[in-house]
Every structure is written in structure tokens, then in C-alpha cells.
Write a protein that holds these residues in place. Structure first.
Motif, PDB file in Angstrom:
ATOM      1  N   TYR A 224      -8.572   2.368  -3.387  1.00 38.98           N
ATOM      2  CA  TYR A 224      -8.983   2.201  -2.655  1.00 38.98           C
ATOM      3  C   TYR A 224     -10.385   2.661  -2.499  1.00 38.98           C
ATOM      4  O   TYR A 224     -10.888   3.633  -3.202  1.00 38.98           O
ATOM      5  CB  TYR A 224      -8.696   2.597  -0.931  1.00 38.98           C
TER       6      TYR A 224
ATOM      7  N   ALA B 254       0.459  -1.285  -0.544  1.00 40.23           N
ATOM      8  CA  ALA B 254      -0.039   0.150   0.191  1.00 40.23           C
ATOM      9  C   ALA B 254       0.734   1.235   0.172  1.00 40.23           C
ATOM     10  O   ALA B 254       0.335   2.358   1.068  1.00 40.23           O
ATOM     11  CB  ALA B 254      -1.301   0.135   1.295  1.00 40.23           C
TER      12      ALA B 254
ATOM     13  N   LYS C  60      -7.843  -1.782  -0.411  1.00 36.89           N
ATOM     14  CA  LYS C  60      -7.567  -2.152  -1.766  1.00 36.89           C
ATOM     15  C   LYS C  60      -8.193  -2.598  -2.893  1.00 36.89           C
ATOM     16  O   LYS C  60      -8.117  -3.964  -1.967  1.00 36.89           O
ATOM     17  CB  LYS C  60      -5.956  -2.431  -1.566  1.00 36.89           C
TER      18      LYS C  60
END
Length: 162
Positions: free
Chosen positions: A46, A11, A52
């Protein structure tokens, strides 16, 4: 794992001025099949619940290299793109449920037609209804699998050219 997988897993964004010469670059990162990739910016997306669900890839900035300003611009669209991905995946899931329910309804109609015939066969009707019940149970199980987390498949991929 390529850079795209790393961006999704960790991420974190990756900005590169090396492009294809980046040490971690793998052909899986080049879904757009660019022969020349001078620079890039990869950033995760997102969905509605901040899960995610994809990676935005920006390649070959026309003038210069990607900058912090570019990163901030892309971050402003990061959530929106993720929500669009999630919306499309949810629509696809609903269409699959709809198709499966239509199949079950057609099986029910066929069972009803068999029941109304004079040469009605009790065994055939029971067998048809058992098939219908099995199919309904499969639909319910599939729905339950994805109910808690709409995105249950592999991450989506978006390539954008700047």
C-alpha cells in the motif's frame, strides 16, 4: 488471473505450503522463474494514501514453511515497500513531465530563432507555436490524469527470496 492478481484485487495475503502445486498457481505468479517453488507468501503493498500498488512475493522458505510469524514480519514492511514503489513511480512521472517540458522549451527556442531571422516567415512561426501549445496541452492532460491518483498504471511486482 493468477494468485498475484487475486492478492492484489482482493487485498488479502496468500500463504501456501504447496508452492507450484497450488491449484490457482499460474506462471504469471512466477516472475522470478523459479523451477522449484516449494512454498510461498504473497501479500499486497500500500502507498501513501493506503491505495494498493503492488504485491510482495516471498518464495522457498529455507527451513520449514511460511508461518504466522513470517506473515507478521512481512506485514511490518508492507506499507514501507508500498511507499517505496509509489515514490519510484512518482519520480518516473516527474521525469517524464520534465522531458516533455524540455521538448516544448526547445520548440519555443526554435520558434524564437525563426522569428529573429530576416527571412522571418509569419506562417512558420505560428505553426511552430501551435505545435508548442499542443504539446503543452498534452503534458497538462497527462498530469491531470495522474494527479488524483499517482499510481495509474498496472500494479508493481516485487519478488523476494527468503
Amino acid at each position: 488471473m493468477g494468485i498475484t492478481g487475486k492478492v492484489f484485487k482482493e487485498a488479502e495475503y496468500v500463504m501456501s505450503v504447496k508452492g507450484k502445486r497450488e491449484t490457482n498457481f499460474h506462471e504469471i505468479d512466477n516472475m522470478a522463474s523459479y523451477v522449484e517453488m516449494r512454498n510461498f507468501l504473497f501479500i499486497p503493498t500500500y502507498g501513501f494514501k493506503d491505495q494498493k500498488n503492488g504485491v510482495i512475493q516471498l518464495f522457498n522458505r529455507k527451513i520449514g514453511n511460511p508461518s504466522e510469524s513470517d506473515l507478521q514480519s512481512v506485514k511490518s514492511y508492507q506499507k514501507l515497500v508500498g511507499m517505496l514503489i509509489e515514490g519510484v513511480m512518482e519520480s518516473n512521472r516527474i521525469m517524464n513531465i520534465d522531458m516533455n517540458l524540455r521538448k516544448v522549451l526547445n520548440q519555443l527556442r526554435e520558434s524564437t530563432r525563426v522569428y529573429k531571422r530576416e527571412e522571418f516567415s509569419y506562417t512558420l512561426a505560428i505553426t511552430n507555436l501551435e505545435i508548442v501549445v499542443d504539446n503543452l496541452q498534452k503534458i497538462i492532460k497527462e498530469h491531470e490524469k495522474t494527479k488524483g491518483s499517482i499510481i495509474s498504471r498496472s500494479p508493481s511486482h516485487i519478488s523476494l527470496i527468503s
